[in-house]
Design an enzyme around this catalytic site. Structure first.
Site, mmCIF file in Angstrom:
data_model
loop_
_atom_site.group_PDB
_atom_site.id
_atom_site.type_symbol
_atom_site.label_atom_id
_atom_site.label_comp_id
_atom_site.label_asym_id
_atom_site.label_seq_id
_atom_site.Cartn_x
_atom_site.Cartn_y
_atom_site.Cartn_z
ATOM 1 C CE LYS A 182 -0.570 13.541 -14.944
ATOM 2 N NZ LYS A 182 -0.838 14.013 -16.320
ATOM 3 C CG HIS A 232 6.354 11.483 -26.220
ATOM 4 N ND1 HIS A 232 5.053 11.480 -26.666
ATOM 5 C CD2 HIS A 232 6.412 12.420 -25.226
ATOM 6 C CE1 HIS A 232 4.347 12.357 -25.971
ATOM 7 N NE2 HIS A 232 5.151 12.936 -25.104
ATOM 8 C CG HIS A 250 -0.761 11.269 -27.533
ATOM 9 N ND1 HIS A 250 -1.511 11.830 -26.539
ATOM 10 C CD2 HIS A 250 0.486 11.107 -27.016
ATOM 11 C CE1 HIS A 250 -0.765 12.003 -25.464
ATOM 12 N NE2 HIS A 250 0.459 11.571 -25.723
ATOM 13 C CD GLU A 259 7.723 16.518 -23.756
ATOM 14 O OE1 GLU A 259 7.018 17.441 -23.318
ATOM 15 O OE2 GLU A 259 7.257 15.479 -24.271
ATOM 16 N NE ARG A 283 -4.120 -1.886 1.920
ATOM 17 C CZ ARG A 283 -4.026 -2.977 2.646
ATOM 18 N NH1 ARG A 283 -3.045 -3.113 3.514
ATOM 19 N NH2 ARG A 283 -4.903 -3.941 2.511
ATOM 20 C CG HIS A 322 1.628 16.002 -25.424
ATOM 21 N ND1 HIS A 322 2.377 17.165 -25.466
ATOM 22 C CD2 HIS A 322 2.383 15.116 -24.722
ATOM 23 C CE1 HIS A 322 3.503 16.987 -24.810
ATOM 24 N NE2 HIS A 322 3.538 15.755 -24.345
HETATM 25 P P1 NAD Z 1 13.206 5.703 -21.646
HETATM 26 O O1 NAD Z 1 13.069 5.599 -20.199
HETATM 27 O O2 NAD Z 1 12.780 4.556 -22.482
HETATM 28 O O3 NAD Z 1 14.704 6.082 -22.006
HETATM 29 C C1 NAD Z 1 15.074 6.227 -23.352
HETATM 30 C C2 NAD Z 1 16.280 5.341 -23.684
HETATM 31 O O4 NAD Z 1 17.454 5.922 -23.141
HETATM 32 C C3 NAD Z 1 16.208 3.938 -23.120
HETATM 33 O O5 NAD Z 1 16.760 3.054 -24.048
HETATM 34 C C4 NAD Z 1 17.113 4.007 -21.888
HETATM 35 O O6 NAD Z 1 17.677 2.766 -21.558
HETATM 36 C C5 NAD Z 1 18.164 4.956 -22.364
HETATM 37 N N1 NAD Z 1 18.851 5.744 -21.331
HETATM 38 C C6 NAD Z 1 18.304 6.335 -20.261
HETATM 39 N N2 NAD Z 1 19.216 7.105 -19.646
HETATM 40 C C7 NAD Z 1 20.373 6.944 -20.329
HETATM 41 C C8 NAD Z 1 21.664 7.499 -20.197
HETATM 42 N N3 NAD Z 1 21.937 8.406 -19.270
HETATM 43 N N4 NAD Z 1 22.614 7.108 -21.076
HETATM 44 C C9 NAD Z 1 22.327 6.215 -22.064
HETATM 45 N N5 NAD Z 1 21.116 5.690 -22.266
HETATM 46 C C10 NAD Z 1 20.155 6.067 -21.411
HETATM 47 O O7 NAD Z 1 12.380 6.969 -22.223
HETATM 48 P P2 NAD Z 1 12.163 8.461 -21.725
HETATM 49 O O8 NAD Z 1 12.079 9.267 -22.955
HETATM 50 O O9 NAD Z 1 13.106 8.858 -20.653
HETATM 51 O O10 NAD Z 1 10.727 8.372 -21.045
HETATM 52 C C11 NAD Z 1 9.575 8.044 -21.786
HETATM 53 C C12 NAD Z 1 8.522 7.560 -20.831
HETATM 54 O O11 NAD Z 1 8.222 8.603 -19.897
HETATM 55 C C13 NAD Z 1 7.205 7.193 -21.501
HETATM 56 O O12 NAD Z 1 6.766 5.954 -21.017
HETATM 57 C C14 NAD Z 1 6.260 8.296 -21.062
HETATM 58 O O13 NAD Z 1 4.930 7.863 -20.973
HETATM 59 C C15 NAD Z 1 6.825 8.655 -19.729
HETATM 60 N N6 NAD Z 1 6.489 10.019 -19.282
HETATM 61 C C16 NAD Z 1 5.979 10.157 -18.031
HETATM 62 C C17 NAD Z 1 5.662 11.405 -17.547
HETATM 63 C C18 NAD Z 1 5.158 11.555 -16.154
HETATM 64 O O14 NAD Z 1 4.760 12.668 -15.767
HETATM 65 N N7 NAD Z 1 5.191 10.515 -15.356
HETATM 66 C C19 NAD Z 1 5.885 12.539 -18.339
HETATM 67 C C20 NAD Z 1 6.414 12.369 -19.614
HETATM 68 C C21 NAD Z 1 6.716 11.097 -20.067
HETATM 69 N N1 GLY Z 2 3.671 15.108 -18.391
HETATM 70 C C1 GLY Z 2 2.385 15.585 -18.034
HETATM 71 C C2 GLY Z 2 2.155 15.671 -16.565
HETATM 72 O O1 GLY Z 2 2.995 15.366 -15.768
HETATM 73 O O2 GLY Z 2 1.095 16.044 -16.171
#
Ligand code: NAD
Ligand code: GLY
Length: 363
Positions: free
Chosen positions: A146, A269, A256, A188, A124, A252
């Site tokens: 999130k 993305h 999307h 972004e 939890r 977005h």
């Molecule tokens: P990711 O986590 O897949 O990382 C991208 C790639 O980079 C991966 O292959 C990873 O292994 C590699 N990597 C990471 N750090 C590295 C480093 N320092 N050196 C070498 N390689 C490295 O993708 P991302 O773009 O970081 O995140 C995308 C995800 O984030 C999506 O699932 C999206 O939905 C989510 N997201 C969440 C929020 C939120 O508010 N929670 C906001 C935006 C995006």
């Molecule tokens: N990336 C959108 C949010 O955190 O609300």
């Protein structure tokens, strides 16, 4: 480590700090230890980040005497799954994790979202700390709580709001990030300027070359500014109930649709967001909200950051349909975040379909 900057996320008893430095990853143990009684940590990371950065975090945690377990997930979006959450719950149980344990997410947005979701749900809810390692994670996903996983047909459909105890950002980790991933994160960054901060947009125009070259001083400033902007939005609208947090989705709706139609993986993305921001800006032009020069400034900056700006060759009707499929997220209506002036956007409902189609045709 030098010149660390701190950004506060104000959420009453869930408030926390984002500390941004260069070379501060080795201080991860102290960072976590200052925020909880550190006896047992589970470092969750991916196959790329484990050898590059996560081991240093684990070592730093271990050097303070904590018991440290490490879980390495296959890199990539497909890993943000219910199956992996289930696997991690079982692993936490095997590691005898309890409410006194802390989950430390070391990776990009995939790891932050997955590990955060596991932390939010195991027993939890256990404490967690974000150590983001992509630019996108530095400026967006690690901030605001999130967390979640994807369902096979719906991204981010299962999740929670679960704030971390703190976010530790070392911009030096970006040195190993592949160029394409880095640039996608910059999209972004540009978004924050357009939606919230005209002065910051001008700064990005001035320092675009330094950013493309990953200059540490420019990076620290940019990451801190984006975190500040996002922290202020989250503080006012943590659960996205008053429409403010939704502004972060500028570009977005188009993005999307592009991602879905191109097939996931074709566009990163951030690349789709770059194209989507320009489409949204053109839509705003058509609706008489901004002038052409407004869109041209974004176009020029995104090009300098080597981001794609052209709409891929896809039938406009198909993209529109994809946006309409996405509409359940927007309570059944096609809505767009549209600019009014630099640094200011609004949520606009009931945009005529013919205007959307026209933008998709001309983009
Ligand atoms: P990711 O986590 O897949 O990382 C991208 C790639 O980079 C991966 O292959 C990873 O292994 C590699 N990597 C990471 N750090 C590295 C480093 N320092 N050196 C070498 N390689 C490295 O993708 P991302 O773009 O970081 O995140 C995308 C995800 O984030 C999506 O699932 C999206 O939905 C989510 N997201 C969440 C929020 C939120 O508010 N929670 C906001 C935006 C995006
Ligand atoms: N990336 C959108 C949010 O955190 O609300």
């Amino acid at each position: 480590m030098n010149d660390a900057l701190t950004v506060q996320v104000q959420l009453s008893e869930r408030s926390y700090e984002i500390v941004i430095g260069t070379g501060n990853l080795t201080a991860a143990g102290a960072f976590v230890g200052q925020r909880c009684k550190l006896t047992h940590a589970i470092v969750i990371t991916d196959t790329n980040v484990a050898p590059l950065h996560a081991r240093r975090v684990a070592d730093s945690l271990g050097s303070l005497g904590a018991r440290v377990d490490e879980e390495v997930i296959e890199a990539g979006e497909a890993s943000k799954s219910v199956a992996n959450a289930d696997r991690l719950w079982q692993r936490l149980l095997q590691h005898k994790a309890d409410r006194k344990s802390v989950v430390v997410a070391v990776g990009g947005g995939v790891i932050g979202d997955l590990a955060g979701f596991v932390a939010a749900t195991y027993a939890r809810g256990v404490a967690f700390v974000q150590v983001p390692t992509t630019l996108l994670a530095h400026v967006d996903s690690s901030v605001g709580g999130k967390v979640g996983v994807n369902l096979p047909d719906a991204k981010n459909m299962v999740g929670a709001f679960w704030q971390p105890l703190g976010v530790l950002i070392d911009t030096a980790v970006l040195d190993t990030l592949p160029d394409r991933e880095y640039r996608a994160g910059l999209a972004e960054v540009v978004k924050y300027g357009v939606i919230l901060d005209a002065e910051f947009f001008r700064y990005l125009e001035d320092r675009a070359d330094d950013l493309a070259a990953r200059r540490p001083d420019a990076l620290r400033h940019v990451v801190a500014r984006c975190c500040r902007l996002k922290a202020d939005v989250v503080a006012q609208d943590e659960r996205e109930t008053i429409g403010l947090r939704a502004m972060l989705n500028y570009g977005h709706t188009f993005a999307h649709a592009i991602e879905a139609e191109a097939g996931y993986g074709e566009f990163l993305h951030g690349e789709a967001v770059a194209i989507g921001m320009l489409a949204a800006s053109r839509l705003a032009e058509r609706l008489g909200r901004v002038d052409r020069r407004f869109t041209e400034r974004q176009d020029a900056l995104l090009r300098r950051l080597k981001l794609p700006v052209a709409m891929p060759a896809m039938a406009p009707e198909v993209l529109l349909e994809a946006m309409q499929r996405d509409k359940k997220v927007a309570h059944g209506r096609l809505r767009f975040v549209l600019p009014k002036q630099m640094g200011q956007v609004e949520l606009v409902g009931d945009v005529p379909e013919e205007d959307v189609l026209a933008v998709l045709q001309t983009a």
